[in-house]
Design an enzyme around this catalytic site. Structure first.
Site, PDB file in Angstrom:
ATOM      1  N   ASP A 198     103.434  12.403-225.481  1.00  0.00           N
ATOM      2  CA  ASP A 198     104.629  11.566-225.499  1.00  0.00           C
ATOM      3  C   ASP A 198     105.079  11.277-224.070  1.00  0.00           C
ATOM      4  O   ASP A 198     104.257  11.265-223.145  1.00  0.00           O
ATOM      5  CB  ASP A 198     105.732  12.280-226.289  1.00  0.00           C
ATOM      6  CG  ASP A 198     106.646  11.311-227.013  1.00  0.00           C
ATOM      7  OD1 ASP A 198     107.415  10.614-226.341  1.00  0.00           O
ATOM      8  OD2 ASP A 198     106.597  11.252-228.253  1.00  0.00           O
TER       9      ASP A 198
ATOM     10  N   HIS B 199     112.375  10.466-225.142  1.00  0.00           N
ATOM     11  CA  HIS B 199     111.674  10.408-226.423  1.00  0.00           C
ATOM     12  C   HIS B 199     110.913  11.678-226.750  1.00  0.00           C
ATOM     13  O   HIS B 199     110.999  12.219-227.848  1.00  0.00           O
ATOM     14  CB  HIS B 199     110.732   9.211-226.389  1.00  0.00           C
ATOM     15  CG  HIS B 199     110.179   8.851-227.709  1.00  0.00           C
ATOM     16  ND1 HIS B 199     108.974   9.279-228.173  1.00  0.00           N
ATOM     17  CD2 HIS B 199     110.687   8.069-228.683  1.00  0.00           C
ATOM     18  CE1 HIS B 199     108.743   8.787-229.366  1.00  0.00           C
ATOM     19  NE2 HIS B 199     109.768   8.045-229.705  1.00  0.00           N
TER      20      HIS B 199
ATOM     21  N   SER C  85     108.775   7.164-235.047  1.00  0.00           N
ATOM     22  CA  SER C  85     108.576   8.201-234.029  1.00  0.00           C
ATOM     23  C   SER C  85     109.320   9.473-234.395  1.00  0.00           C
ATOM     24  O   SER C  85     108.927  10.557-234.004  1.00  0.00           O
ATOM     25  CB  SER C  85     109.083   7.719-232.680  1.00  0.00           C
ATOM     26  OG  SER C  85     108.247   6.748-232.143  1.00  0.00           O
TER      27      SER C  85
END
Length: 599
Positions: free
Chosen positions: A183, A223, A415
């Protein structure tokens, strides 16, 4: 998948800070992943301090440098690497085990010239933009100051929805299981992540080469830290609790700083690292930039497909299962028509595409594709879908988790759905030491809770398996072994060779089941075979009744990794069931790797 930040990671659609000032919501981005990640506009983890160049990075950056994948036979690539240097290129990194070399060149004829070199199978540009100078002198991400939070970790709705709160009391996960978070990086200092963080196996793969310096794995956005918390935030009396709070998490930063692009070479590096470092599962909430879909009739994109596919197969061969986000465009992945978001590193153009074009990595063989639920068991409005593409679903709306600097926030996207499934997969691995990726895939399918199609013409299929939810919503409690009850799950893990123009059968002896088989008998199939259009696959009941599962479809695609639902209610359950595979063409062979029955 993270909707890409800006337009690449399949990132969350919303991020709200609960510690400090509220973050401004960003517009959904079309990051390289299948899910559009809505990037946060907050500056957290964006600052980069200067760092020394790793010793392995010796070439000097020049404006106009482009990156290429040079594909050759696995093994010794020394001759091809010499040819790269002789034809105006430099070798940035190479992965001999899979026959993939990452080359840089400023020459506009480099790719065409290398395609004529003996031993070179494919060459493809991975970008339509220059490689940034940071690739040669990468800065370390910031190590943000950490806020503290009051005691208390109330159970969140997403965790109770998949029964994770009940699973923790049975098996919170084993520290012998490591999950790789591929990620934007992970804030390893976060109070809820530090107890489970595996620094020794963490790395940056930005630009396509492992950077093992301490802290290179840290978050260049928000994220990755959010994803990590959903998977394995510690059960420590504060903040949040992850689906599998007892497992280890390792960060593999595949996003590049500043733009959070996930280029193919970064993903390849990440998958190879995952295989070599024993990650049982990886979370992939992104798509590979700059192409939202990679089409095999494009010479560059064909090389991207091949390179990432080889890396995924390498990782799986080493025991690692890849799980990926489906994407956030509310797009039917089973009926592709256009792509207007690519290339996202320069000027996107609208192009006509077909189902042969793949969202990488989520549509690669063997990868588990995750859709997002909205409230309850609804389809999240943004979630991609597609019959035969979606494997399983999980909560993906307003998911509350960790963000860099010791904070917490809410995000939405496939996600965010994906780490729920990754956490469940980690629980399955914890409860079943030695389990293979194929077996985890099968259990994820068998243990999901069916969700019927809503009144929506786009949803096709059955309650047991449809285009919105695949096999259904993931279930953490079933993952730790409380259900299905003993005697309802049977499998055969022995390999059975599939020869050309021949038929092979793999048997499973079923005992201890009362009465007939159910109308929703689950048949998990893992067949390794090139060109699956050659194959007919049948389930044969103990009385000889044949149920066709796969009938010469799929064309030149590789491998069948799927769970089928069969109405076998007229069959007595006990007895010997067989998986029959018929190959009626020459040239392509394979094997039945494993299969299972869930009554």
């Amino acid at each position: 998948m993270i909707p890409h930040i800006s337009s690449r990671s399949r990132r969350t659609l919303v991020l709200a800070a609960t510690l400090g000032a509220a973050l401004v919501f960003g517009a959904p981005g079309a990051l390289a992943g299948t899910l559009p990640v809505v990037p946060s506009t907050a500056p957290a983890a964006k600052a980069h301090a200067p760092a020394a160049t790793p010793a392995s990075q010796s070439a000097a950056w020049v404006a106009g440098t482009r990156a290429y994948l040079v594909i050759t036979a696995p093994g010794d690539s020394s001759a091809v690497r010499s040819a790269i240097e002789a034809n105006g290129g430099t070798v940035f990194s190479n992965f001999d085990a899979i026959g993939v070399i990452v080359a840089h060149s400023t020459s506009s004829t480099f790719a065409a010239t290398m395609r004529g070199v003996a031993g070179v199978q494919q060459v493809g540009a991975t970008r339509t933009s220059d490689v940034p100078a940071d690739a040669y002198t990468p800065a370390l991400p910031a190590n943000p100051a950490q806020a503290s939070t009051p005691a208390g970790e109330p159970v969140r709705a997403d965790m109770s929805q998949i029964k994770a709160d009940q699973a923790w009391a049975v098996n919170p996960g084993s520290a012998s299981v490591t999950v790789g978070v591929l990620d934007t990086g992970v804030d390893d200092q976060h109070q809820d992540l530090a107890p489970n963080f595996d620094a020794a196996d963490s790395v940056s793969c930005a630009y396509g080469k492992p950077d093992t310096r301490a802290g290179a794995w840290r978050d260049v956005d928000t994220h990755g830290t959010h994803v990590a918390g959903t998977i394995a935030a510690a059960k420590n009396g504060k903040g949040v609790v992850g689906v599998a709070p007892g497992v280890k998490i390792a960060a593999v930063r595949v996003a590049e700083p500043g733009n959070a692009f996930f280029f193919a070479e970064n993903t390849i590096c990440g998958f190879v690292w995952a295989g070599d470092h024993g990650f049982k599962v990886t979370n992939n909430s992104y798509y590979t930039d700059p192409w939202q879909f990679n089409c095999p009739d494009n010479i560059d994109q064909a090389a991207i497909i091949e390179g990432v596919k080889r890396a995924q197969e390498y990782a799986e061969g080493k025991g690692s299962l890849q799980i990926a986000a489906a994407g956030n465009e509310n797009y039917d992945l089973a009926h592709k028509t256009t792509d207007s978001a690519s290339p996202n590193d320069s000027t996107p153009v609208t192009r006509t595409i077909t189902n042969a074009c793949l969202d990488i990595p989520t549509e690669l063989p063997g990868v588990v594709t995750v859709a997002a639920n909205g409230t309850g068991v609804t389809k999240a409005s943004f979630s991609n879908y597609g019959q035969g593409v979606i494997d399983v679903a999980a909560p993906g709306s307003s998911v509350y988790s960790t963000v860099p600097g010791g904070g917490y926030g809410s995000k939405s996207g496939t996600s965010m759905a994906t780490p729920h499934v990754v956490g469940v997969a980690a629980l399955i691995a914890s409860a079943n030491p030695g389990i293979t990726p194929a077996e985890i895939r099968a259990k994820l399918a068998a243990q999901a809770n069916d969700i019927a199609c809503p009144s929506d013409s786009r949803c096709t299929g059955t309650t047991a398996n449809n285009s919105f939810f695949g096999e259904g919503q993931t279930d953490a409690l079933r993952a730790v072994g409380t259900t299905p009850p003993p005697g309802t799950y049977f499998e055969n893990l022995a390999d059975f060779t599939i020869n050309d123009n021949a038929t092979v059968e793999s048997p499973i002896a079923v005992t201890g089941v009362t009465g007939n088989a159910p109308a929703t008998l689950k048949v998990g199939v893992d067949i390794k075979h090139t060109y699956i259009g050659d194959l007919k696959v049948d389930l044969v009941a103990p009385d000889g009744t044949v149920y066709t599962l796969h009938n010469h479809t799929g064309g030149s695609a590789d491998n069948i990794a799927q769970t089928y639902t069969v109405n076998a209610s007229s069959e007595v359950a006990n007895g010997t069931w067989k998986l029959r595979v018929n190959d009626n063409a020459a040239s392509d062979t394979g094997k039945i790797d494993a299969w299972n029955l869930t009554f």
